[in-house]
Design an enzyme around this catalytic site. Structure first.
Site, short mmCIF file in Angstrom:
data_model
loop_
_atom_site.label_atom_id
_atom_site.label_comp_id
_atom_site.label_asym_id
_atom_site.label_seq_id
_atom_site.Cartn_x
_atom_site.Cartn_y
_atom_site.Cartn_z
N LYS A 176 0.85 -1.20 0.00
CA LYS A 176 0.00 0.00 0.00
C LYS A 176 0.88 1.25 0.00
O LYS A 176 1.47 1.62 1.01
CB LYS A 176 -0.92 0.03 1.23
CG LYS A 176 -2.07 1.00 1.01
CD LYS A 176 -2.66 1.58 2.27
CE LYS A 176 -2.04 2.84 2.72
NZ LYS A 176 -1.97 3.97 1.77
N GLU A 205 9.11 1.33 11.16
CA GLU A 205 10.13 2.35 10.88
C GLU A 205 9.43 3.69 11.00
O GLU A 205 8.67 4.09 10.11
CB GLU A 205 10.71 2.17 9.46
CG GLU A 205 11.29 0.79 9.19
CD GLU A 205 12.53 0.44 10.00
OE1 GLU A 205 13.10 1.35 10.63
OE2 GLU A 205 12.91 -0.73 10.03
N CYS A 260 13.24 10.91 7.06
CA CYS A 260 13.14 10.46 8.45
C CYS A 260 14.48 10.65 9.15
O CYS A 260 14.54 10.94 10.33
CB CYS A 260 12.70 9.02 8.51
SG CYS A 260 13.67 7.99 7.42
N GLU A 303 9.33 16.16 15.28
CA GLU A 303 9.80 16.00 13.91
C GLU A 303 9.15 17.06 13.02
O GLU A 303 7.93 17.12 12.93
CB GLU A 303 9.41 14.60 13.42
CG GLU A 303 9.98 14.28 12.07
CD GLU A 303 9.56 12.90 11.60
OE1 GLU A 303 8.38 12.53 11.74
OE2 GLU A 303 10.43 12.18 11.08
P1 NAD Z 1 1.94 8.55 7.52
O1 NAD Z 1 2.10 7.83 8.78
O2 NAD Z 1 0.96 9.64 7.44
O3 NAD Z 1 1.58 7.55 6.33
C1 NAD Z 1 2.37 6.42 6.07
C2 NAD Z 1 1.52 5.38 5.35
O4 NAD Z 1 0.50 4.93 6.24
C3 NAD Z 1 0.81 5.89 4.11
O5 NAD Z 1 0.79 4.88 3.14
C4 NAD Z 1 -0.59 6.15 4.63
O6 NAD Z 1 -1.58 6.10 3.62
C5 NAD Z 1 -0.75 5.00 5.58
N1 NAD Z 1 -1.78 5.20 6.61
C6 NAD Z 1 -2.28 6.36 7.08
N2 NAD Z 1 -3.22 6.11 8.03
C7 NAD Z 1 -3.29 4.75 8.15
C8 NAD Z 1 -4.07 3.88 8.95
N3 NAD Z 1 -4.94 4.33 9.84
N4 NAD Z 1 -3.89 2.54 8.79
C9 NAD Z 1 -2.98 2.06 7.91
N5 NAD Z 1 -2.23 2.85 7.11
C10 NAD Z 1 -2.39 4.18 7.24
O7 NAD Z 1 3.42 9.06 7.12
P2 NAD Z 1 3.84 9.98 5.90
O8 NAD Z 1 3.35 11.35 6.20
O9 NAD Z 1 3.47 9.30 4.63
O10 NAD Z 1 5.43 9.92 6.01
C11 NAD Z 1 6.16 10.74 6.86
C12 NAD Z 1 6.53 9.99 8.13
O11 NAD Z 1 7.20 8.79 7.79
C13 NAD Z 1 7.51 10.77 9.00
O12 NAD Z 1 7.14 10.66 10.33
C14 NAD Z 1 8.84 10.06 8.76
O13 NAD Z 1 9.77 10.19 9.79
C15 NAD Z 1 8.38 8.66 8.58
N6 NAD Z 1 9.41 7.91 7.84
C16 NAD Z 1 10.17 7.04 8.55
C17 NAD Z 1 11.19 6.34 7.90
C18 NAD Z 1 12.06 5.37 8.64
O14 NAD Z 1 12.76 4.61 7.99
N7 NAD Z 1 12.07 5.35 9.96
C19 NAD Z 1 11.39 6.53 6.52
C20 NAD Z 1 10.58 7.43 5.84
C21 NAD Z 1 9.57 8.11 6.53
#
Ligand code: NAD
Length: 495
Positions: A175, A250, A284, A385
């Site tokens: 997804k 992650e 991240c 963050e």
């Molecule tokens: P997000 O948590 O908003 O979304 C991530 C994914 O989860 C998307 O595909 C989204 O559609 C899905 N999602 C949203 N709500 C959900 C739910 N209720 N159930 C299941 N899936 C759901 O994150 P984002 O805004 O896309 O990305 C930014 C975040 O990702 C930042 O906090 C960043 O630090 C983190 N990030 C972490 C790493 C790592 O390796 N630690 C790498 C990249 C990004």
């Protein structure tokens, strides 16, 4: 004509009634329409993956056959590299240089490297057990895995997860973020052309908050590998607890780099600029806190600010662009909010911190690269963050102070240490509470080396042998080899 992207379920492309517009963050224009999975589609994706795992060929293929499929996918990505780079940039706004030279080739390389390495990761040395027994350990795929990907590195993070999960013999439901599903949906075509058996890979676009629970609580799913925010991560942990699943999480970060005074100033400044401003700071592992030793602090700061002001903002597709727009207007509002709050709390804004007013940028979600000082550990910009192009620069006088400032965070994702004294830098790396410590470099990821955070940055590893083993389960086959081979119950009950 605006292109349209279907879902990919059970080896077939499938349209939907409900569609979602995908926006180019550089211009605010619609660039594609994407099918949205409904509950029924999610159900079909899960049951297709389940069937493909339970009775399909994928988990039962020889390792060499599986390797060939992975290499085909890698080649498929390389064959379409220019097209994929353009699409990634259109969808995310990241500079085309970044998608051309980093995201897309690294995505292909992930499939190639794991294809050539996973066989040795599967070799298990069985332990010698005492007594007349033989113990044999077997690595098996886990089953059906759900891969949930964020919008900052849409194809690359999808490939990190997909390549490793597939190499282990699992079947998957991927997804992508509903903001950036385009390259993942292109990848579906590559996977179909590579001839993977149906149901092995399913790619669905859906709003996470609408269908996340359905996807992450289903009994037929065995593992969820999630990269994203802590807020959503916590929700996924809750959903998964209903039917107990293995998780790889992650999550976010608030990483600090430490610049020791023996460093080459130009190298430290230029690398620190990359460590916070690449991908508009939407990383991240962004080094959003830059800690600089007293002796060089003033020189570092003035050079850093001067160079930050020279960063060229522009549309992602322009090869001259050094910084593109943020992913969305909502993200820009969030970043602006952090900067405004920091100012109110007493921090000093040295440059940036505004929405640029240039006519050619006005429809995109641009934000000026920003440098802030006089930040206290109590301020939200120190703790939370920001996920945008905002650098905090802080001074330290002693190593203990640098360690304390670095570790004063709920997160524990990464750190960077800059020094010519490698022994000192390595000792320091050992004292920082972070899953990755880069010494005199930033953002180097190797498919052979594990990556993952500590504390609130999550658990489980991505990449490397450790990352691969996350997608497997370990079975212990224990055989009694005693000379008279009497089953234990005979002794117990004396029958
Ligand atoms: P997000 O948590 O908003 O979304 C991530 C994914 O989860 C998307 O595909 C989204 O559609 C899905 N999602 C949203 N709500 C959900 C739910 N209720 N159930 C299941 N899936 C759901 O994150 P984002 O805004 O896309 O990305 C930014 C975040 O990702 C930042 O906090 C960043 O630090 C983190 N990030 C972490 C790493 C790592 O390796 N630690 C790498 C990249 C990004």
């Amino acid at each position: 004509m605006i292109p349209s992207y279907p879902l990919y379920i059970n080896g077939q492309f499938k349209d939907s009634v409900e569609k979602q517009d995908i926006i180019d963050p550089s211009t605010g224009e619609i660039i594609a329409r994407v099918a949205i999975a409904d509950e029924k589609d999610i159900g079909s994706a899960i049951s297709s993956a389940r069937l493909a795992f339970d009775s399909g060929s994928w988990p039962r293929l020889s390792l060499e056959e599986r390797r060939k499929f992975l290499l085909k996918i890698s080649q498929g990505i390389l064959d379409k590299a220019a097209e994929l780079a353009k699409l990634e940039t259109l969808n995310t706004g990241k500079p085309i240089k970044e998608s051309t030279f980093m995201d897309i080739p690294s995505s292909a390389k992930t499939f190639q490297d794991i294809a050539n390495n996973f066989q040795k990761y599967l070799e298990e040395k069985s332990p010698d057990v005492s007594g007349d027994a033989e113990c044999s350990l077997v690595r098996e795929p886990i089953g059906v895995v759900v891969l949930i990907v964020p919008w900052n590195y849409p194809l690359l993070i999808a490939c990190w997860k997909l390549a490793f999960a597939l190499a282990a013999g699992n079947t998957v439901i991927l997804k992508p973020s509903s903001l950036t599903p385009l390259t993942a949906l292109e990848l579906a075509k590559i996977i179909q052309e590579a001839g993977l058996p149906k149901g092995v890979v399913n790619i669905i676009n859906a709003k996470g908050e609408e269908l996340g629970e359905r996807l992450c609580s289903d009994k037929q799913v065995d593992l969820i590998s999630f990269t994203g925010s802590n807020e959503v991560g916590r929700r996924i942990i809750e959903y998964s607890s209903k039917n107990v699943k293995k998780l790889i999480m992650e999550l976010g970060g608030k990483s600090a780099s430490i610049i020791l005074s023996d460093v080459d100033l130009d190298v430290a400044v230029n690398s620190s600029l990359c460590s916070i401003f690449l991908n508009q700071g939407q990383m991240c592992t962004a080094m959003s806190r830059i800690l600089v030793e007293d002796d060089i602090y003033d020189n570092f700061l003035s050079e850093f600010v001067e160079k930050t002001k020279r960063i060229r903002l522009g549309p992602g597709l322009d090869f001259q662009t050094q910084m593109g727009p943020l992913i969305s207007s909502a993200q820009r509002k969030k970043v602006l909010g952090f900067v405004e709050k920091a100012k109110k709390e007493g921090a000093t804004l040295l440059c940036g911190g505004r929405i640029p007013q240039d006519a050619e940028l006005k429809n995109g979600f641009f934000f000026e690269p920003t440098v802030i000082t006089d930040v206290l550990a109590s301020m939200s910009i120190f703790k939370e963050e920001t996920f945008g192009p905002v650098a905090i620069i802080q001074r330290f006088s002693t190593i203990d102070e640098a360690i304390e400032l670095s570790n004063d965070s709920d997160y524990g994702l990464a750190t960077c240490i800059w020094s010519k004294d490698l022994k000192r830098a390595t000792d320091l790396a050992g004292k920082i509470n972070a899953g990755t410590a880069w010494i005199n470099t930033y953002g180097m990821f190797y498919n052979e080396a594990p990556y993952g955070g500590f504390k609130q940055s999550g658990f489980g590893k991505e990449l490397g042998e450790a990352g691969f083993l996350e997608y497997t389960r370990l079975k212990n086959i224990l055989t009694d080899k005693s000379p008279d081979s009497k089953p234990l119950v005979n002794y117990w009950y004396g029958f």
